[in-house]
Design a protein around this motif. Sequence first.
Motif, PDB file in Angstrom:
ATOM      1  N   PRO A   1       7.245   0.157   4.373  1.00  0.00           N
ATOM      2  CA  PRO A   1       8.351   0.963   4.920  1.00  0.00           C
ATOM      3  C   PRO A   1       9.490   0.069   5.388  1.00  0.00           C
ATOM      4  N   GLU A   2      10.701   0.568   5.284  1.00  0.00           N
ATOM      5  CA  GLU A   2      11.889  -0.184   5.661  1.00  0.00           C
ATOM      6  C   GLU A   2      12.387   0.265   7.021  1.00  0.00           C
ATOM      7  N   ILE A   3      13.246  -0.561   7.623  1.00  0.00           N
ATOM      8  CA  ILE A   3      13.716  -0.307   8.982  1.00  0.00           C
ATOM      9  C   ILE A   3      14.539   0.971   9.081  1.00  0.00           C
ATOM     10  N   ASN A   4      15.116   1.427   7.943  1.00  0.00           N
ATOM     11  CA  ASN A   4      15.933   2.646   7.959  1.00  0.00           C
ATOM     12  C   ASN A   4      15.158   3.886   7.536  1.00  0.00           C
ATOM     13  N   TYR A   5      13.835   3.777   7.411  1.00  0.00           N
ATOM     14  CA  TYR A   5      13.012   4.959   7.126  1.00  0.00           C
ATOM     15  C   TYR A   5      13.095   5.929   8.314  1.00  0.00           C
ATOM     16  N   TYR A   6      13.183   7.218   8.000  1.00  0.00           N
ATOM     17  CA  TYR A   6      13.213   8.212   9.068  1.00  0.00           C
ATOM     18  C   TYR A   6      11.801   8.502   9.568  1.00  0.00           C
ATOM     19  N   LEU A   7      11.691   8.601  10.893  1.00  0.00           N
ATOM     20  CA  LEU A   7      10.413   8.870  11.538  1.00  0.00           C
ATOM     21  C   LEU A   7      10.138  10.370  11.586  1.00  0.00           C
ATOM     22  N   PRO A   8       8.891  10.752  11.739  1.00  0.00           N
ATOM     23  CA  PRO A   8       8.593  12.167  11.979  1.00  0.00           C
ATOM     24  C   PRO A   8       9.243  12.625  13.285  1.00  0.00           C
ATOM     25  N   ILE A   9       9.649  13.876  13.331  1.00  0.00           N
ATOM     26  CA  ILE A   9      10.228  14.417  14.560  1.00  0.00           C
ATOM     27  C   ILE A   9       9.118  14.671  15.571  1.00  0.00           C
ATOM     28  N   ASP A  10       9.499  15.163  16.745  1.00  0.00           N
ATOM     29  CA  ASP A  10       8.525  15.432  17.803  1.00  0.00           C
ATOM     30  C   ASP A  10       7.439  16.388  17.311  1.00  0.00           C
ATOM     31  N   ASP A  11       6.182  16.056  17.608  1.00  0.00           N
ATOM     32  CA  ASP A  11       5.046  16.821  17.079  1.00  0.00           C
ATOM     33  C   ASP A  11       5.066  18.278  17.533  1.00  0.00           C
ATOM     34  N   GLN A  12       5.392  18.517  18.796  1.00  0.00           N
ATOM     35  CA  GLN A  12       5.391  19.887  19.298  1.00  0.00           C
ATOM     36  C   GLN A  12       6.459  20.726  18.600  1.00  0.00           C
ATOM     37  N   SER A  13       7.612  20.129  18.330  1.00  0.00           N
ATOM     38  CA  SER A  13       8.666  20.853  17.606  1.00  0.00           C
ATOM     39  C   SER A  13       8.220  21.186  16.189  1.00  0.00           C
ATOM     40  N   PHE A  14       7.474  20.269  15.569  1.00  0.00           N
ATOM     41  CA  PHE A  14       6.966  20.526  14.219  1.00  0.00           C
ATOM     42  C   PHE A  14       5.960  21.672  14.238  1.00  0.00           C
ATOM     43  N   ILE A  15       5.088  21.673  15.230  1.00  0.00           N
ATOM     44  CA  ILE A  15       4.085  22.740  15.330  1.00  0.00           C
ATOM     45  C   ILE A  15       4.752  24.103  15.533  1.00  0.00           C
TER      46      ILE A  15
ATOM     47  N   ALA B   1      15.879  14.051  13.367  1.00  0.00           N
ATOM     48  CA  ALA B   1      15.247  12.906  12.708  1.00  0.00           C
ATOM     49  C   ALA B   1      15.957  11.618  13.111  1.00  0.00           C
ATOM     50  N   ILE B   2      15.173  10.589  13.446  1.00  0.00           N
ATOM     51  CA  ILE B   2      15.726   9.293  13.823  1.00  0.00           C
ATOM     52  C   ILE B   2      15.026   8.207  13.005  1.00  0.00           C
ATOM     53  N   PRO B   3      15.704   7.096  12.715  1.00  0.00           N
ATOM     54  CA  PRO B   3      15.092   6.018  11.931  1.00  0.00           C
ATOM     55  C   PRO B   3      14.186   5.142  12.779  1.00  0.00           C
ATOM     56  N   ILE B   4      13.432   4.267  12.123  1.00  0.00           N
ATOM     57  CA  ILE B   4      12.511   3.375  12.825  1.00  0.00           C
ATOM     58  C   ILE B   4      13.244   2.523  13.835  1.00  0.00           C
ATOM     59  N   SER B   5      14.455   2.130  13.513  1.00  0.00           N
ATOM     60  CA  SER B   5      15.199   1.219  14.381  1.00  0.00           C
ATOM     61  C   SER B   5      15.609   1.847  15.708  1.00  0.00           C
ATOM     62  N   ALA B   6      15.421   3.155  15.862  1.00  0.00           N
ATOM     63  CA  ALA B   6      15.810   3.820  17.105  1.00  0.00           C
ATOM     64  C   ALA B   6      14.979   3.313  18.273  1.00  0.00           C
ATOM     65  N   ALA B   7      15.554   3.370  19.467  1.00  0.00           N
ATOM     66  CA  ALA B   7      14.864   2.884  20.669  1.00  0.00           C
ATOM     67  C   ALA B   7      13.711   3.805  21.037  1.00  0.00           C
ATOM     68  N   PHE B   8      12.729   3.243  21.791  1.00  0.00           N
ATOM     69  CA  PHE B   8      11.604   4.041  22.261  1.00  0.00           C
ATOM     70  C   PHE B   8      12.069   5.043  23.310  1.00  0.00           C
ATOM     71  N   HIS B   9      11.554   6.253  23.239  1.00  0.00           N
ATOM     72  CA  HIS B   9      11.781   7.240  24.299  1.00  0.00           C
ATOM     73  C   HIS B   9      10.669   8.278  24.226  1.00  0.00           C
ATOM     74  N   LEU B  10      10.459   8.984  25.329  1.00  0.00           N
ATOM     75  CA  LEU B  10       9.319   9.890  25.434  1.00  0.00           C
ATOM     76  C   LEU B  10       9.436  11.120  24.534  1.00  0.00           C
ATOM     77  N   LYS B  11      10.657  11.431  24.072  1.00  0.00           N
ATOM     78  CA  LYS B  11      10.829  12.593  23.209  1.00  0.00           C
ATOM     79  C   LYS B  11      10.272  12.340  21.814  1.00  0.00           C
ATOM     80  N   THR B  12      10.027  11.080  21.495  1.00  0.00           N
ATOM     81  CA  THR B  12       9.419  10.760  20.199  1.00  0.00           C
ATOM     82  C   THR B  12       7.926  11.072  20.252  1.00  0.00           C
ATOM     83  N   GLY B  13       7.422  11.770  19.247  1.00  0.00           N
ATOM     84  CA  GLY B  13       6.022  12.185  19.254  1.00  0.00           C
ATOM     85  C   GLY B  13       5.068  11.062  18.905  1.00  0.00           C
TER      86      GLY B  13
END
Length: 530
Positions: A294-308, A317-329
């Motif tokens: 995977p590359e640094i610009n790959y998009y990450l899965p969105i928040d799990d609860q929102s997906f459910i 959707a945010i890329p891998i390079s995005a900063a860590f935060h609690l909203k990320t699943g």
Amino acid sequence: MTATHSRIACHACRRGKRRCDRVFPACQLCIRKDMHCSYPRPPAKRSYTPEIVWDDEPLREDSSFSDYHPLPQVEQTPYLDSAFDTARAVQFLAPRIFRDIQLEIPRLELPVPSDVAAYVGDPQQIRDIAAVLFSQNASWLPIVCRKRFFSSLLNPLSPRQADGVLLALCVKLYCTTTVHRGDSPKTALYRTVKRYHHEIEAAGIMSLQVLQATIFIALYEMGQAIYPAAYWTVGTCARYGIALGLDQLMTNNNGFDGPWMEVEEKRRSWWGVLALDRFLNFGDPSRHLATNDPEINYYLPIDDQSFIEGNIAHKDAIPISAAFHLKTGSFARLAQATYLTSEALRLAASAASSKANSPTCLKEDTAQLRRTLEAQVNAAEEEHTARRLSFCCQTMFSYCGIFLLQDQHWQQLRIGSAIVADSHTFPETKRALEVLGRSALVLRKDFENGGPLEEGLPIFFMQTVYLAAMMAMEIGQGNPDKETQEKIDSFRWLLEYLRSRWKVAEIYMEILDAKKAFHDFNSIPVSRTT
């Protein structure tokens, strides 16, 4: 009597003196008891009449697929078969022309065999399967859209499609199958899954649900240590995902024709394939991966609860390079850990194959990567507090990446004593062993005091515990101190407990026994004669 019924009862019902419904290819009693069903050979006839021939004896539990006789199929019209096969061939041989002329794939209706339908069950049984799939205990790999799963299998206005039935069957195999110690994990259900998967593959059916079903087959085979089948199945997942174009969705976040939920589900499935592909290579990083890193610009899965809940948009959707935060699943964290462990596997493979890399160089080159992997663990601990999750896959993946680099560093040094091993142990490795050792000890004491051990632990957990035990044994070099031995005992206890559910834990135990015997042999003093 119809052509789908036998004139006499099956072997199992005759021996057990049960009332057999005599349905081909398997009666309901045998299906419910998870037994293979076979019928006596019909008497010879003077005039030739095409009919199904069954074995004289029941299929043994360890029999191969070569003993299987094909199920009767409802034939497609010649025109539909020809149009379907031609369109599929053009799609692969000339994809640009396929798009330019807007060629469409005809819908192929594949009948569901009676034994498969019996395993999947009625609508209530499907709801029970879904309850396990979408429960919190089994949500560590959330790749299936709840709404689509229910609509494809429980919609009374549309018949069940073969790919949806296959997905339900594979979910049942992974989530509900318990193999008792000493029994073969290649159960009748497993054999049915593999055979039905092959039939759908041979028919040329391509859909996201078939890929998801294949992922669950791989999970079962990895958890039950069915090798090399697990390795081949993950490779099939990789090829299948590429054929569906899933790898092309990872860097583009605009211009999609279909609903956004479908795009998200496809991305999640591809991240699942990427994670499993790397998981298989932790034991041997020199093996080639089936997927590109995977590359640094790959998009990450969105928040799990929102997906459910089905409440998502492309802006989430945010890329891998995005900063860590609690909203990320948690699944997005696993994707980030997959990206980092790809780098760890690359460095380990490079160091193993190149003599130019000195131990000092490897230690310096991996320092930043090890710190980033540990940062993943710290981020996971914050999510544990916020979401009350006991074990996160990203933590296990991160620890496996650290242990992989540590093992490669020790191999370069050719460790021969506990003092040398301890002095060349990375600080991240020591902290990982401390955390895992405390967690294992707490779990053991809670269980011994009557508390339940968490259910639904992912297969990554067993790999992490096994690698932690290997690290502790390497540090001890056959003569560990009291604290190290306590960690080893706790790790072994966890594997002993988990072997009742997954056979791979039993294999890990045997490897640890072999490792201990190797250290014991090397610790025997060599007598010298003058």
